[in-house]
Design a protein around this motif. Structure first.
Motif, PDB file in Angstrom:
ATOM      1  N   TRP A  27     -36.741  -3.559  30.069  1.00 12.80           N
ATOM      2  CA  TRP A  27     -35.819  -2.554  29.559  1.00 12.80           C
ATOM      3  C   TRP A  27     -36.389  -1.948  28.289  1.00 12.80           C
ATOM      4  O   TRP A  27     -36.875  -2.666  27.411  1.00 12.80           O
ATOM      5  CB  TRP A  27     -34.471  -3.211  29.290  1.00 12.80           C
ATOM      6  CG  TRP A  27     -33.413  -2.243  28.885  1.00 12.80           C
ATOM      7  CD1 TRP A  27     -32.940  -2.033  27.630  1.00 12.80           C
ATOM      8  CD2 TRP A  27     -32.717  -1.338  29.739  1.00 12.80           C
ATOM      9  NE1 TRP A  27     -31.970  -1.048  27.644  1.00 12.80           N
ATOM     10  CE2 TRP A  27     -31.827  -0.603  28.927  1.00 12.80           C
ATOM     11  CE3 TRP A  27     -32.753  -1.061  31.094  1.00 12.80           C
ATOM     12  CZ2 TRP A  27     -30.982   0.382  29.435  1.00 12.80           C
ATOM     13  CZ3 TRP A  27     -31.923  -0.091  31.610  1.00 12.80           C
ATOM     14  CH2 TRP A  27     -31.041   0.609  30.775  1.00 12.80           C
ATOM     15  N   LEU A  67     -32.085  -2.383  38.031  1.00 12.89           N
ATOM     16  CA  LEU A  67     -32.095  -1.573  36.810  1.00 12.89           C
ATOM     17  C   LEU A  67     -30.696  -1.495  36.197  1.00 12.89           C
ATOM     18  O   LEU A  67     -30.527  -1.659  34.987  1.00 12.89           O
ATOM     19  CB  LEU A  67     -32.622  -0.177  37.114  1.00 12.89           C
ATOM     20  CG  LEU A  67     -32.712   0.784  35.936  1.00 12.89           C
ATOM     21  CD1 LEU A  67     -33.672   0.253  34.869  1.00 12.89           C
ATOM     22  CD2 LEU A  67     -33.139   2.164  36.415  1.00 12.89           C
ATOM     23  N   ALA A  85     -32.525   7.767  29.027  1.00 11.42           N
ATOM     24  CA  ALA A  85     -32.378   8.497  30.289  1.00 11.42           C
ATOM     25  C   ALA A  85     -31.082   8.126  31.000  1.00 11.42           C
ATOM     26  O   ALA A  85     -30.388   8.992  31.541  1.00 11.42           O
ATOM     27  CB  ALA A  85     -33.573   8.233  31.202  1.00 11.42           C
ATOM     28  N   LEU A  86     -30.741   6.848  30.987  1.00  9.42           N
ATOM     29  CA  LEU A  86     -29.578   6.387  31.737  1.00  9.42           C
ATOM     30  C   LEU A  86     -28.266   6.589  30.987  1.00  9.42           C
ATOM     31  O   LEU A  86     -27.191   6.524  31.587  1.00  9.42           O
ATOM     32  CB  LEU A  86     -29.773   4.940  32.156  1.00  9.42           C
ATOM     33  CG  LEU A  86     -30.993   4.738  33.084  1.00  9.42           C
ATOM     34  CD1 LEU A  86     -31.215   3.262  33.372  1.00  9.42           C
ATOM     35  CD2 LEU A  86     -30.859   5.533  34.365  1.00  9.42           C
ATOM     36  N   GLN A 135     -36.127   6.117  37.012  1.00 12.33           N
ATOM     37  CA  GLN A 135     -36.338   5.034  36.040  1.00 12.33           C
ATOM     38  C   GLN A 135     -36.684   3.726  36.741  1.00 12.33           C
ATOM     39  O   GLN A 135     -37.526   2.960  36.257  1.00 12.33           O
ATOM     40  CB  GLN A 135     -35.113   4.867  35.140  1.00 12.33           C
ATOM     41  CG  GLN A 135     -34.936   5.981  34.139  1.00 12.33           C
ATOM     42  CD  GLN A 135     -36.123   6.111  33.203  1.00 12.33           C
ATOM     43  OE1 GLN A 135     -36.595   5.142  32.610  1.00 12.33           O
ATOM     44  NE2 GLN A 135     -36.623   7.329  33.057  1.00 12.33           N
ATOM     45  N   ARG A 165     -40.286   3.990  37.664  1.00 16.44           N
ATOM     46  CA  ARG A 165     -41.123   3.863  36.466  1.00 16.44           C
ATOM     47  C   ARG A 165     -41.243   2.408  36.015  1.00 16.44           C
ATOM     48  O   ARG A 165     -42.304   1.962  35.577  1.00 16.44           O
ATOM     49  CB  ARG A 165     -40.545   4.712  35.326  1.00 16.44           C
ATOM     50  CG  ARG A 165     -41.377   4.718  34.052  1.00 16.44           C
ATOM     51  CD  ARG A 165     -40.746   5.555  32.963  1.00 16.44           C
ATOM     52  NE  ARG A 165     -39.559   4.961  32.409  1.00 16.44           N
ATOM     53  CZ  ARG A 165     -39.545   3.966  31.496  1.00 16.44           C
ATOM     54  NH1 ARG A 165     -40.674   3.468  31.036  1.00 16.44           N
ATOM     55  NH2 ARG A 165     -38.413   3.491  31.037  1.00 16.44           N
ATOM     56  N   GLU A 225     -36.771   4.342  26.599  1.00 10.70           N
ATOM     57  CA  GLU A 225     -36.805   5.467  27.538  1.00 10.70           C
ATOM     58  C   GLU A 225     -35.738   5.294  28.618  1.00 10.70           C
ATOM     59  O   GLU A 225     -35.007   6.245  28.939  1.00 10.70           O
ATOM     60  CB  GLU A 225     -38.182   5.607  28.179  1.00 10.70           C
ATOM     61  CG  GLU A 225     -38.268   6.799  29.111  1.00 10.70           C
ATOM     62  CD  GLU A 225     -39.646   7.003  29.719  1.00 10.70           C
ATOM     63  OE1 GLU A 225     -39.703   7.673  30.764  1.00 10.70           O
ATOM     64  OE2 GLU A 225     -40.641   6.518  29.160  1.00 10.70           O
ATOM     65  N   ALA A 226     -35.629   4.094  29.162  1.00  4.56           N
ATOM     66  CA  ALA A 226     -34.597   3.829  30.177  1.00  4.56           C
ATOM     67  C   ALA A 226     -33.213   3.983  29.562  1.00  4.56           C
ATOM     68  O   ALA A 226     -32.324   4.607  30.152  1.00  4.56           O
ATOM     69  CB  ALA A 226     -34.777   2.434  30.762  1.00  4.56           C
TER      70      ALA A 226
END
Length: 143
Positions: free
Chosen positions: A115, A80, A122-123, A69, A72, A118-119
């Motif tokens: 942000w 992040l 995923a996180l 991520q 990306r 998707e982040a």
């Protein structure tokens, strides 16, 4: 939030641990923010566990998710992780814990992270059960 002295709330802010590994306080922190308290997030980097410093083999899979991520979104793993905390609508202040100029520079990149959902999705998979998180935290060499 309910402690008052002479009809006045005693505290006007709350500081709590919140990070991608231990997000369980999020609902309560949102309530505190909604009630008008300033919410201060500490340990957004999970005492270094959400940085490249964490070379633990049992963390490798989660680190790979973070790195994917971060790549990306054209940022660093620490930025992040901090961006995740900054993105919380109830977070008024996010402490980085940076101790060096290099860490400060890297952490500040969190403010430039785009942000997105998707982040976030995923996180979310990084979250641990609170008891497991606090056990691992107490076992950290650098604690």
């Amino acid at each position: 939030m309910q402690i008052e002295v002479d009809g006045v709330r005693l505290f006007d802010s709350v500081q709590a641990t919140w990070n991608l590994l231990e997000p369980s306080a999020g609902v309560t922190l949102a309530q505190a923010h909604h009630a008008g308290l300033t919410v201060i997030i500490k340990e957004a980097l999970a005492n270094g566990r959400l940085t490249l410093r964490n070379a633990a083999l049992q963390f490798a899979e989660k680190l790979a998710v973070l790195q994917a991520q971060a790549k990306r979104l054209h940022t660093t793993v620490d930025a992040l992780a901090l961006a995740a905390a900054v993105a919380q609508p109830w977070a008024d202040v996010v402490l980085s814990g940076a101790a060096t100029i290099e860490q400060i520079r890297s952490n500040l990149r969190a403010l430039d992270v785009n942000w997105d959902a998707e982040a976030e999705n995923a996180l979310a998979s990084l979250a641990e059960l609170p008891d497991a998180y606090w056990t691992k935290r107490s076992d950290l060499e650098w604690n």
